[in-house]
Design a protein around this motif. Structure first.
Motif, mmCIF file in Angstrom:
data_model
loop_
_atom_site.group_PDB
_atom_site.id
_atom_site.type_symbol
_atom_site.label_atom_id
_atom_site.label_comp_id
_atom_site.label_asym_id
_atom_site.label_seq_id
_atom_site.Cartn_x
_atom_site.Cartn_y
_atom_site.Cartn_z
ATOM 1 N N ARG A 64 -2.991 -9.139 -3.561
ATOM 2 C CA ARG A 64 -2.917 -8.778 -2.001
ATOM 3 C C ARG A 64 -1.405 -9.020 -1.596
ATOM 4 O O ARG A 64 -1.073 -8.310 -0.806
ATOM 5 C CB ARG A 64 -3.731 -9.834 -1.474
ATOM 6 C CG ARG A 64 -3.772 -9.490 0.182
ATOM 7 C CD ARG A 64 -4.865 -10.515 0.960
ATOM 8 N NE ARG A 64 -6.228 -9.976 0.546
ATOM 9 C CZ ARG A 64 -7.172 -10.669 0.021
ATOM 10 N NH1 ARG A 64 -6.885 -11.880 -0.484
ATOM 11 N NH2 ARG A 64 -8.333 -10.134 0.201
ATOM 12 N N ALA A 65 -0.869 -10.239 -1.929
ATOM 13 C CA ALA A 65 0.516 -10.308 -1.522
ATOM 14 C C ALA A 65 1.499 -9.479 -1.880
ATOM 15 O O ALA A 65 2.416 -8.616 -1.175
ATOM 16 C CB ALA A 65 1.190 -11.660 -2.006
ATOM 17 N N GLY A 66 1.536 -8.645 -3.074
ATOM 18 C CA GLY A 66 2.304 -7.702 -3.582
ATOM 19 C C GLY A 66 1.931 -6.319 -3.028
ATOM 20 O O GLY A 66 2.921 -5.697 -2.592
ATOM 21 N N LEU A 67 0.720 -6.149 -2.735
ATOM 22 C CA LEU A 67 0.327 -4.914 -1.818
ATOM 23 C C LEU A 67 1.139 -4.846 -0.255
ATOM 24 O O LEU A 67 1.422 -4.280 0.417
ATOM 25 C CB LEU A 67 -1.021 -4.702 -1.565
ATOM 26 C CG LEU A 67 -1.784 -4.552 -2.808
ATOM 27 C CD1 LEU A 67 -3.301 -4.432 -2.586
ATOM 28 C CD2 LEU A 67 -1.396 -3.034 -3.532
ATOM 29 N N ALA A 68 1.125 -6.374 0.110
ATOM 30 C CA ALA A 68 1.431 -6.525 1.421
ATOM 31 C C ALA A 68 3.203 -6.376 1.550
ATOM 32 O O ALA A 68 3.984 -5.772 2.412
ATOM 33 C CB ALA A 68 1.215 -8.014 2.144
ATOM 34 N N GLU A 69 3.810 -6.970 0.549
ATOM 35 C CA GLU A 69 5.388 -6.920 0.205
ATOM 36 C C GLU A 69 5.897 -5.447 -0.244
ATOM 37 O O GLU A 69 7.093 -5.184 0.018
ATOM 38 C CB GLU A 69 5.807 -7.696 -0.797
ATOM 39 C CG GLU A 69 5.232 -9.364 -0.199
ATOM 40 C CD GLU A 69 5.502 -10.526 -1.411
ATOM 41 O OE1 GLU A 69 5.969 -10.048 -2.536
ATOM 42 O OE2 GLU A 69 5.103 -11.412 -1.207
ATOM 43 N N GLY A 70 4.975 -4.702 -0.635
ATOM 44 C CA GLY A 70 5.565 -3.365 -1.139
ATOM 45 C C GLY A 70 5.924 -3.283 -2.459
ATOM 46 O O GLY A 70 6.400 -2.213 -3.138
ATOM 47 N N THR A 71 5.715 -4.453 -3.116
ATOM 48 C CA THR A 71 6.036 -4.560 -4.766
ATOM 49 C C THR A 71 4.788 -4.248 -5.540
ATOM 50 O O THR A 71 5.231 -3.857 -6.824
ATOM 51 C CB THR A 71 6.441 -6.014 -5.014
ATOM 52 O OG1 THR A 71 5.583 -6.951 -4.688
ATOM 53 C CG2 THR A 71 7.718 -6.400 -4.443
ATOM 54 N N SER A 72 3.671 -3.906 -5.032
ATOM 55 C CA SER A 72 2.476 -3.291 -5.568
ATOM 56 C C SER A 72 2.058 -2.231 -4.810
ATOM 57 O O SER A 72 2.005 -1.835 -3.704
ATOM 58 C CB SER A 72 1.421 -4.544 -5.734
ATOM 59 O OG SER A 72 1.780 -5.591 -6.328
#
Length: 234
Positions: free
Chosen positions: A37-45
């Motif tokens: 979820r954090a990666g999707l929020a940060e744009g790294t995922s």
């Protein structure tokens, strides 16, 4: 089949994790739901979902390194009952199409279990079949003794992994090797984010040394897995 992009607040995210990712990947190969979820929020995922209403059928999850311009297809999973129905190919159309246009990666990689080191499993699939799937898409393997870093404290490294090259930027499409510097930079970033430092052991040194070769890292065909490098000791 239409695909949708999954963001951190997508209503099916937890269901996708529980029904598609957790059954398909050993705990040591899988990030946590919070990390996803954090990666999707940060744009790294980045993630593409195939679903029938509120029933997830398949998902592709990528991890993007803007500094090295390396895109990693970290996870590709299809429900056991819908395998061999074209869902994996549809998801790959997003990886090799939309994701390439949006991110413009230098190289797109996938972590793939080496058939010589990982057995087939009813839930997790058959590594040999997976290698054949990527081979049909034209993928090749980096000539590296690759292993997956320990993803978190308490996790262990995963030996016997391949780094398959799914796509490269246009200037490299006819090349027999890829430049070592961006792959090395991506590996360094990966290890520092997961294990907290560059590896100093023999397996880590062998991996990083193999990225530093005149002419780049050779690309190997996937049609003979027995001829591909396999880091069994990590």
């Amino acid at each position: 089949m239409a695909l949708t992009e999954m963001g951190p607040e997508h209503p099916l995210l937890e269901r996708v994790y529980d029904r598609l990712l957790a059954p398909a990947f050993p705990a040591d190969e899988l990030v946590s739901l919070d990390e996803l979820r954090a990666g999707l929020a940060e744009g790294t995922s980045i993630a593409a979902l195939a679903a029938d209403g509120d029933r997830p059928l398949g998902v592709a999850v990528g991890e993007w390194s803007a500094d090295s311009r390396v895109l990693l297809l970290a996870y590709l999973s299809v429900t056991a009952e819908t395998r061999s129905q074209g869902i994996g190919g549809t998801l790959m159309s997003a990886v090799l199409g939309d994701w390439q246009r949006r991110l413009d990666p230098l190289v797109t990689l996938a972590e793939v279990e080496h058939p010589a080191a990982h057995a087939a499993d009813p839930d997790r699939g058959d590594p040999a079949a997976r290698v054949r799937f990527y081979a049909r898409l034209g993928a090749r393997a980096l000539d590296l003794p690759y292993f997956q870093p320990a993803l978190r404290p308490g996790a262990v490294r995963v030996p016997g992994m391949l780094l398959a090259v799914l796509a490269v930027e246009p200037a490299l499409r006819e090349a027999a090797a890829v430049p070592g510097a961006p792959v090395r930079a991506w590996l360094a970033e990966y290890f520092e984010e997961t294990e907290g430092r560059m590896p100093e052991d023999a397996a880590g040194r062998a991996l990083f040394d193999a990225t530093d070769r005149p002419g780049g890292i050779p690309l190997l065909p996937l049609d003979d897995p027995a001829a591909l490098p396999c880091a069994r000791t990590v």
